[in-house]
Design a protein around this motif. Structure first.
Motif, PDB file in Angstrom:
ATOM      1  N   THR A 121      79.845  11.174 -78.139  1.00 13.80           N
ATOM      2  CA  THR A 121      80.644  10.622 -77.244  1.00 13.80           C
ATOM      3  C   THR A 121      79.996   9.154 -76.963  1.00 13.80           C
ATOM      4  O   THR A 121      78.811   9.061 -76.409  1.00 13.80           O
ATOM      5  CB  THR A 121      80.849  11.202 -76.004  1.00 13.80           C
ATOM      6  OG1 THR A 121      81.228  12.406 -75.882  1.00 13.80           O
ATOM      7  CG2 THR A 121      81.713  10.517 -74.924  1.00 13.80           C
ATOM      8  N   CYS A 140      79.400   4.995 -75.345  1.00 18.29           N
ATOM      9  CA  CYS A 140      79.440   4.252 -73.987  1.00 18.29           C
ATOM     10  C   CYS A 140      79.489   2.809 -74.435  1.00 18.29           C
ATOM     11  O   CYS A 140      79.494   2.603 -75.441  1.00 18.29           O
ATOM     12  CB  CYS A 140      78.478   4.859 -73.190  1.00 18.29           C
ATOM     13  SG  CYS A 140      77.211   4.416 -73.574  1.00 18.29           S
ATOM     14  N   LEU A 187      84.196  -0.025 -78.098  1.00 19.93           N
ATOM     15  CA  LEU A 187      84.586   1.054 -77.418  1.00 19.93           C
ATOM     16  C   LEU A 187      86.065   1.273 -77.293  1.00 19.93           C
ATOM     17  O   LEU A 187      86.558   2.010 -77.311  1.00 19.93           O
ATOM     18  CB  LEU A 187      83.939   1.057 -75.979  1.00 19.93           C
ATOM     19  CG  LEU A 187      84.116   2.283 -75.287  1.00 19.93           C
ATOM     20  CD1 LEU A 187      83.320   3.527 -75.851  1.00 19.93           C
ATOM     21  CD2 LEU A 187      83.242   2.252 -73.838  1.00 19.93           C
ATOM     22  N   GLU A 188      86.708   0.015 -76.967  1.00 24.28           N
ATOM     23  CA  GLU A 188      87.989  -0.240 -76.817  1.00 24.28           C
ATOM     24  C   GLU A 188      89.033   0.484 -78.219  1.00 24.28           C
ATOM     25  O   GLU A 188      90.190   1.237 -77.802  1.00 24.28           O
ATOM     26  CB  GLU A 188      88.517  -1.757 -76.484  1.00 24.28           C
ATOM     27  CG  GLU A 188      88.134  -2.177 -75.169  1.00 24.28           C
ATOM     28  CD  GLU A 188      88.733  -0.809 -74.002  1.00 24.28           C
ATOM     29  OE1 GLU A 188      89.978  -0.545 -73.960  1.00 24.28           O
ATOM     30  OE2 GLU A 188      87.823  -0.615 -73.068  1.00 24.28           O
ATOM     31  N   ARG A 191      88.464   4.079 -78.262  1.00 27.15           N
ATOM     32  CA  ARG A 191      89.570   4.818 -77.380  1.00 27.15           C
ATOM     33  C   ARG A 191      90.805   4.893 -77.936  1.00 27.15           C
ATOM     34  O   ARG A 191      91.590   5.799 -77.327  1.00 27.15           O
ATOM     35  CB  ARG A 191      89.552   4.097 -76.094  1.00 27.15           C
ATOM     36  CG  ARG A 191      88.011   4.409 -75.157  1.00 27.15           C
ATOM     37  CD  ARG A 191      88.044   3.624 -74.005  1.00 27.15           C
ATOM     38  NE  ARG A 191      86.874   3.717 -73.221  1.00 27.15           N
ATOM     39  CZ  ARG A 191      86.213   3.012 -72.270  1.00 27.15           C
ATOM     40  NH1 ARG A 191      86.956   1.708 -71.952  1.00 27.15           N
ATOM     41  NH2 ARG A 191      85.369   3.431 -71.660  1.00 27.15           N
ATOM     42  N   SER A 192      91.306   3.828 -78.787  1.00 26.29           N
ATOM     43  CA  SER A 192      92.669   3.764 -79.250  1.00 26.29           C
ATOM     44  C   SER A 192      92.844   4.955 -80.293  1.00 26.29           C
ATOM     45  O   SER A 192      93.990   5.127 -80.461  1.00 26.29           O
ATOM     46  CB  SER A 192      92.921   2.526 -79.668  1.00 26.29           C
ATOM     47  OG  SER A 192      92.436   2.598 -81.051  1.00 26.29           O
ATOM     48  N   ALA A 245      89.601   9.196 -79.337  1.00 27.35           N
ATOM     49  CA  ALA A 245      89.299  10.003 -78.081  1.00 27.35           C
ATOM     50  C   ALA A 245      90.431  10.894 -77.606  1.00 27.35           C
ATOM     51  O   ALA A 245      91.187  10.787 -76.761  1.00 27.35           O
ATOM     52  CB  ALA A 245      89.569   8.711 -76.882  1.00 27.35           C
ATOM     53  N   PRO A 252      90.479   8.659 -72.666  1.00 23.51           N
ATOM     54  CA  PRO A 252      89.400   7.543 -72.865  1.00 23.51           C
ATOM     55  C   PRO A 252      87.931   7.539 -72.497  1.00 23.51           C
ATOM     56  O   PRO A 252      87.484   6.726 -73.061  1.00 23.51           O
ATOM     57  CB  PRO A 252      90.282   6.590 -72.175  1.00 23.51           C
ATOM     58  CG  PRO A 252      91.033   7.282 -71.355  1.00 23.51           C
ATOM     59  CD  PRO A 252      91.420   8.486 -71.845  1.00 23.51           C
ATOM     60  N   TYR A 303      86.038   9.750 -73.368  1.00 26.97           N
ATOM     61  CA  TYR A 303      85.391  10.616 -74.504  1.00 26.97           C
ATOM     62  C   TYR A 303      85.709  10.118 -75.786  1.00 26.97           C
ATOM     63  O   TYR A 303      85.982  10.916 -76.735  1.00 26.97           O
ATOM     64  CB  TYR A 303      85.615  12.015 -74.184  1.00 26.97           C
ATOM     65  CG  TYR A 303      85.623  12.685 -72.894  1.00 26.97           C
ATOM     66  CD1 TYR A 303      84.219  12.966 -72.373  1.00 26.97           C
ATOM     67  CD2 TYR A 303      86.378  12.600 -71.818  1.00 26.97           C
ATOM     68  CE1 TYR A 303      84.155  13.696 -71.157  1.00 26.97           C
ATOM     69  CE2 TYR A 303      86.114  13.103 -70.690  1.00 26.97           C
ATOM     70  CZ  TYR A 303      84.990  13.456 -70.213  1.00 26.97           C
ATOM     71  OH  TYR A 303      84.765  14.115 -68.968  1.00 26.97           O
ATOM     72  N   ALA A 304      85.571   8.598 -76.019  1.00 26.93           N
ATOM     73  CA  ALA A 304      85.495   8.170 -77.405  1.00 26.93           C
ATOM     74  C   ALA A 304      84.337   8.740 -78.144  1.00 26.93           C
ATOM     75  O   ALA A 304      83.482   8.679 -77.816  1.00 26.93           O
ATOM     76  CB  ALA A 304      85.581   6.746 -77.203  1.00 26.93           C
TER      77      ALA A 304
END
Length: 310
Positions: free
Chosen positions: A246, A248, A266-267, A270-271, A274, A278, A280-281
């Protein structure tokens, strides 16, 4: 070794990739040290995250709060246990690592997330050198090491979490790493991420943002094939895959300069990476060795022995 799981490549098993990079992190949250070969022991890779830096509450320091740790290079000579610390523009320091407590190297009860464990303080000179790196951001910093008992590193942190659905591997522990002892990522997975990062944000990132131990590539495997592994043999060493990593905000820290990007990966993770939400990407696969004492080399083959049941 007692507790090892027998695991042999089946006849006709497919070679999926080769090892293209091996990394250890002698001091937790400091720079990676690239190596050509590494010995596998009960805590993962020999010399990997057996030292760390703690604050006045004996909690570990990390790049999420102190990104300048990325500029600290720590090289451990395992033959004589001498650690050399260096950063650009500052005189280096060599520390004679002490694994047994003594008057000037006491035991500290340190904390890694929710785990408390003993560690040996490495003395005032190392602390003063580190405090100068942090300047006003951290007025207290102590270097600590895993202790030894009967010439073996002592670590009471069990590997967590270990899903009940997987075969249980007894007597497996982790040193100062956050969660898992050995992290594997494929170059194909990074290429997939960077294609999306470029398309949406006009950025890309190198592999070192994700701090893997083993980087693999080739053999026709698709991106994120490592997510599907259950059993894999890397060189002569069998591993079981047990959890995804995961990610961060530390992935936004440049691992050479310590600068923090305004836009990190990260963004984009997340898309599409995850499934549990979001927070826990996921990127990278933790594996646990099923045998210890073997050596892995850059160029070794990677053979998937069994995939997880879908």
């Amino acid at each position: 070794m007692s507790g090892d799981v027998s695991c042999q490549p089946p006849s006709g098993s497919q070679e999926h990739a080769v090892v293209t990079e091996l990394n250890i992190y002698p001091v937790k949250s400091c720079q990676a040290v690239s190596v050509q070969s590494v010995v596998v022991d009960k805590l993962g890779f020999s010399g990997d995250r057996r030292l760390m830096i703690v604050d006045s509450n004996n909690r570990f320091l990390h790049q999420r709060k102190f990104p300048q740790l990325a500029t600290v290079r720590a090289v451990l000579n395992e033959q004589d246990d001498m650690l050399t610390l260096s950063v650009p523009g500052k005189a280096s320091l060599t520390v004679d690592v002490c694994r047994l407590p003594r008057d000037d190297r006491p035991i500290r009860q340190v904390t890694v997330w929710d785990s408390a464990l003993p560690a040996v303080d490495q003395g005032d000179e190392a602390a003063q050198w580190l405090e100068a790196i942090f300047e006003s951001s951290a007025s207290f910093a102590r270097l600590v090491a895993l202790p030894q008992v009967d010439s073996l590193e002592c670590c009471p942190r069990p590997l967590q979490p270990f899903p009940a659905s997987l075969p249980q591997v007894p007597d497996r522990h982790v040193a100062f790493a956050d969660k898992g002892s050995v992290l594997v990522i494929s170059e194909e997975s990074l290429a997939d991420l960077n294609t999306r990062f470029q398309a949406g944000w006009k950025h890309s990132v190198p592999m070192n943002r994700f701090r893997p131990n083993i980087v693999i590539s080739g053999g026709g495997a698709a991106a994120f094939d490592e997510d599907r592994w259950l059993l894999v043999q890397i060189g002569s060493v069998p591993f079981m895959a047990y959890d995804k990593a995961t990610r961060c905000k530390m992935t936004a820290v440049d691992q050479q300069s310590g600068q923090v990007d305004k836009i990190g990966p990260l963004e984009v993770l997340r898309s599409y990476r995850a499934p549990r939400g979001p927070a826990y990407a996921e990127f990278g696969q933790f594996v646990v060795p099923l045998q210890v004492g073997g050596t892995i080399n850059v160029g070794d083959s990677v053979v998937v022995l069994e995939y997880k049941k879908s």
